[in-house]
Motif scaffolding. Structure first.
Motif, PDB file in Angstrom:
ATOM      1  N   LEU A  40       0.730  -1.039  -0.216  1.00  0.00           N
ATOM      2  CA  LEU A  40      -0.067  -0.026   0.084  1.00  0.00           C
ATOM      3  C   LEU A  40       0.846   1.087  -0.011  1.00  0.00           C
ATOM      4  CD1 LEU A  40      -2.876   0.786   0.000  1.00  0.00           C
ATOM      5  CD2 LEU A  40      -2.556   1.359   2.586  1.00  0.00           C
ATOM      6  N   PRO A  41       0.686   2.085  -0.909  1.00  0.00           N
ATOM      7  CA  PRO A  41       1.736   3.321  -1.004  1.00  0.00           C
ATOM      8  C   PRO A  41       1.188   4.261   0.125  1.00  0.00           C
ATOM      9  CG  PRO A  41      -0.156   3.397  -2.790  1.00  0.00           C
ATOM     10  CD  PRO A  41      -0.075   1.895  -2.131  1.00  0.00           C
ATOM     11  N   ALA A  42       2.305   5.093   0.780  1.00  0.00           N
ATOM     12  CA  ALA A  42       1.868   6.217   1.562  1.00  0.00           C
ATOM     13  C   ALA A  42       1.534   7.337   0.817  1.00  0.00           C
ATOM     14  CB  ALA A  42       3.091   6.118   2.604  1.00  0.00           C
ATOM     15  N   ALA A  43       2.029   7.534  -0.463  1.00  0.00           N
ATOM     16  CA  ALA A  43       1.811   8.562  -1.127  1.00  0.00           C
ATOM     17  C   ALA A  43       2.027   8.391  -2.699  1.00  0.00           C
ATOM     18  CB  ALA A  43       2.865   9.840  -0.720  1.00  0.00           C
ATOM     19  N   CYS A  44       1.143   9.143  -3.436  1.00  0.00           N
ATOM     20  CA  CYS A  44       1.182   8.797  -4.872  1.00  0.00           C
ATOM     21  C   CYS A  44       1.642  10.180  -5.644  1.00  0.00           C
ATOM     22  CB  CYS A  44       0.082   8.281  -5.507  1.00  0.00           C
ATOM     23  SG  CYS A  44      -0.372   6.622  -5.014  1.00  0.00           S
ATOM     24  N   LEU A  45       2.615  10.114  -6.662  1.00  0.00           N
ATOM     25  CA  LEU A  45       2.900  11.230  -7.420  1.00  0.00           C
ATOM     26  C   LEU A  45       2.300  11.033  -8.948  1.00  0.00           C
ATOM     27  CD1 LEU A  45       6.630  12.041  -6.324  1.00  0.00           C
ATOM     28  CD2 LEU A  45       4.276  13.093  -5.448  1.00  0.00           C
ATOM     29  N   VAL A  46       1.484  11.882  -9.322  1.00  0.00           N
ATOM     30  CA  VAL A  46       0.728  11.487 -10.520  1.00  0.00           C
ATOM     31  C   VAL A  46       1.231  12.466 -11.666  1.00  0.00           C
ATOM     32  CG1 VAL A  46      -1.670  10.972 -11.580  1.00  0.00           C
ATOM     33  CG2 VAL A  46      -1.314  10.629  -9.005  1.00  0.00           C
ATOM     34  N   ASP A  47       1.289  11.862 -12.739  1.00  0.00           N
ATOM     35  CA  ASP A  47       1.884  12.809 -13.930  1.00  0.00           C
ATOM     36  C   ASP A  47       0.675  13.484 -14.428  1.00  0.00           C
ATOM     37  OD1 ASP A  47       3.921  13.403 -15.814  1.00  0.00           O
ATOM     38  OD2 ASP A  47       2.286  12.478 -17.476  1.00  0.00           O
ATOM     39  N   GLY A  48       0.701  14.709 -14.654  1.00  0.00           N
ATOM     40  CA  GLY A  48      -0.244  15.512 -15.110  1.00  0.00           C
ATOM     41  C   GLY A  48      -0.924  16.592 -14.390  1.00  0.00           C
ATOM     42  N   ARG A  49      -2.174  16.975 -14.283  1.00  0.00           N
ATOM     43  CA  ARG A  49      -2.620  18.026 -13.535  1.00  0.00           C
ATOM     44  C   ARG A  49      -3.932  17.822 -12.484  1.00  0.00           C
ATOM     45  NH1 ARG A  49      -0.912  22.869 -15.442  1.00  0.00           N
ATOM     46  NH2 ARG A  49      -0.049  23.078 -17.635  1.00  0.00           N
ATOM     47  N   ASP A  50      -3.967  16.372 -12.687  1.00  0.00           N
ATOM     48  CA  ASP A  50      -5.235  15.925 -11.711  1.00  0.00           C
ATOM     49  C   ASP A  50      -4.829  15.051 -10.747  1.00  0.00           C
ATOM     50  OD1 ASP A  50      -7.486  17.349 -13.136  1.00  0.00           O
ATOM     51  OD2 ASP A  50      -6.792  15.894 -14.884  1.00  0.00           O
ATOM     52  N   VAL A  51      -5.163  14.883  -9.660  1.00  0.00           N
ATOM     53  CA  VAL A  51      -5.259  13.881  -8.441  1.00  0.00           C
ATOM     54  C   VAL A  51      -6.341  12.937  -8.550  1.00  0.00           C
ATOM     55  CG1 VAL A  51      -5.001  13.141  -6.120  1.00  0.00           C
ATOM     56  CG2 VAL A  51      -3.742  15.254  -6.973  1.00  0.00           C
ATOM     57  N   PRO A  52      -6.256  11.730  -8.947  1.00  0.00           N
ATOM     58  CA  PRO A  52      -7.469  11.024  -9.204  1.00  0.00           C
ATOM     59  C   PRO A  52      -8.300  10.789  -8.005  1.00  0.00           C
ATOM     60  CG  PRO A  52      -5.455   9.905 -10.220  1.00  0.00           C
ATOM     61  CD  PRO A  52      -4.941  11.011  -9.299  1.00  0.00           C
ATOM     62  N   PRO A  53      -9.548  10.630  -7.722  1.00  0.00           N
ATOM     63  CA  PRO A  53     -10.204  10.418  -6.761  1.00  0.00           C
ATOM     64  C   PRO A  53     -10.094   8.797  -6.397  1.00  0.00           C
ATOM     65  CG  PRO A  53     -11.787  10.750  -8.587  1.00  0.00           C
ATOM     66  CD  PRO A  53     -10.279  11.280  -9.010  1.00  0.00           C
ATOM     67  N   GLY A  54     -10.223   8.639  -5.290  1.00  0.00           N
ATOM     68  CA  GLY A  54     -10.403   7.038  -4.938  1.00  0.00           C
ATOM     69  C   GLY A  54      -8.790   6.524  -4.717  1.00  0.00           C
ATOM     70  N   LEU A  55      -7.913   7.326  -4.599  1.00  0.00           N
ATOM     71  CA  LEU A  55      -6.600   6.805  -4.316  1.00  0.00           C
ATOM     72  C   LEU A  55      -6.543   6.387  -2.927  1.00  0.00           C
ATOM     73  CD1 LEU A  55      -4.019   9.565  -5.656  1.00  0.00           C
ATOM     74  CD2 LEU A  55      -4.361   7.590  -6.621  1.00  0.00           C
ATOM     75  N   PRO A  56      -5.837   5.330  -2.471  1.00  0.00           N
ATOM     76  CA  PRO A  56      -5.566   4.761  -1.252  1.00  0.00           C
ATOM     77  C   PRO A  56      -4.643   5.381  -0.239  1.00  0.00           C
ATOM     78  CG  PRO A  56      -3.967   3.535  -2.659  1.00  0.00           C
ATOM     79  CD  PRO A  56      -4.805   4.550  -3.710  1.00  0.00           C
ATOM     80  N   CYS A  57      -4.263   6.835  -0.730  1.00  0.00           N
ATOM     81  CA  CYS A  57      -3.472   7.363   0.067  1.00  0.00           C
ATOM     82  C   CYS A  57      -3.341   9.044  -0.570  1.00  0.00           C
ATOM     83  CB  CYS A  57      -2.001   6.990  -0.053  1.00  0.00           C
ATOM     84  SG  CYS A  57      -1.424   6.882  -1.634  1.00  0.00           S
ATOM     85  N   PRO A  58      -2.786  10.021   0.041  1.00  0.00           N
ATOM     86  CA  PRO A  58      -2.622  11.261  -0.313  1.00  0.00           C
ATOM     87  C   PRO A  58      -1.679  11.112  -1.483  1.00  0.00           C
ATOM     88  CG  PRO A  58      -2.054  11.017   1.995  1.00  0.00           C
ATOM     89  CD  PRO A  58      -2.005   9.696   1.407  1.00  0.00           C
ATOM     90  N   GLY A  59      -2.132  12.178  -2.391  1.00  0.00           N
ATOM     91  CA  GLY A  59      -1.549  12.323  -3.750  1.00  0.00           C
ATOM     92  C   GLY A  59      -1.108  13.837  -4.331  1.00  0.00           C
ATOM     93  N   GLN A  60      -0.326  13.834  -5.323  1.00  0.00           N
ATOM     94  CA  GLN A  60       0.090  15.133  -5.647  1.00  0.00           C
ATOM     95  C   GLN A  60       0.057  14.936  -7.319  1.00  0.00           C
ATOM     96  OE1 GLN A  60       3.136  17.412  -3.819  1.00  0.00           O
ATOM     97  NE2 GLN A  60       3.767  18.386  -5.734  1.00  0.00           N
TER      98      GLN A  60
END
Length: 223
Positions: A121-141
């Motif tokens: 399980l990730p503790a944080a997600c870094l997502v390419d682009g301009r959107d943080v997807p809803p439904g991530l299992p952790c905080p995101g950027q």
């Protein structure tokens, strides 16, 4: 670093790939920093492929970079090395799902599914682009041009690209005549000619304008 679910992160990220800086950042999240990227938003046919990758910063594959900056042979090599050394999950948004939701929503949904599918399980997600997807299992950027700035996103871009290319090559044998092995579903002149000759197959995104126009043309001809 304790953060609640669905928190939007505001991390100070490097402007270019930096193994040392990223290793320190990953350590802040106990090594569970995931990068997420997609391949195949633009094609007329085939799914969008999404990969989520948690790198082992003590065993980084040599030559990690944005998939668009790599030759095919290097992407293929790195794909195998990433699978062997990192925690990886892949999710697809099917053409039907793209038509049902729209390309943006279907891609974000697949990003969240890929993150949730990671064995660790990730503790944080870094997502390419301009959107943080809803439904991530952790905080995101969201990270604009993230595949050229973060190694975990670059790795995800490679996995997503190679997984999709291999799938479209297999689909060429199931739906021959369209040239999927060559153009991977993108809107090339050869693809346009095949679409005009054969009409759309189940791999085509019927909500995309060139495919929709061919369907409407065929309907007018048969009326």
């Amino acid at each position: 670093m304790a953060l609640s679910l669905q928190t939007t992160l505001h991390l100070d990220l490097p402007s270019r790939l930096s193994p040392k800086k990223e290793a320190r950042l990953a350590a802040d999240f106990e090594g569970r920093l995931a990068g997420i990227d997609e391949a195949g938003r633009g094609p007329w046919a085939g799914p969008v492929s999404v990969a989520a990758v948690i790198l082992d910063h003590k065993a980084l594959p040599r030559g990690l970079d944005d998939s668009k900056a790599l030759a095919e042979r290097d992407r293929e090599r790195l794909y195998g090395e990433i699978l062997a050394s990192a925690t990886v999950a892949v999710a697809f948004a099917s053409p039907a799902r793209i038509d049902e939701l729209n390309i943006r929503a279907a891609t974000l949904d697949a990003m969240a599914r890929a993150a949730r599918a990671l064995e660790t399980l990730p503790a944080a997600c870094l997502v390419d682009g301009r959107d943080v997807p809803p439904g991530l299992p952790c905080p995101g950027q969201a990270v604009v041009k993230g595949d050229a700035r973060m190694l975990c996103i670059a790795a995800a871009s490679i996995v997503a690209k190679v997984a999709r290319d291999r799938l479209m090559t297999r689909m060429d044998g199931i739906w021959p005549g369209y040239g999927f092995a060559a153009h991977k579903g993108y809107g090339t002149a050869a693809h346009a000619l095949a679409l005009a000759r054969l009409g759309p197959c189940p791999l085509h995104r019927r909500s995309f304008r060139p495919v929709r126009a061919r369907i409407e043309e065929a309907s007018r001809d048969s009326a």
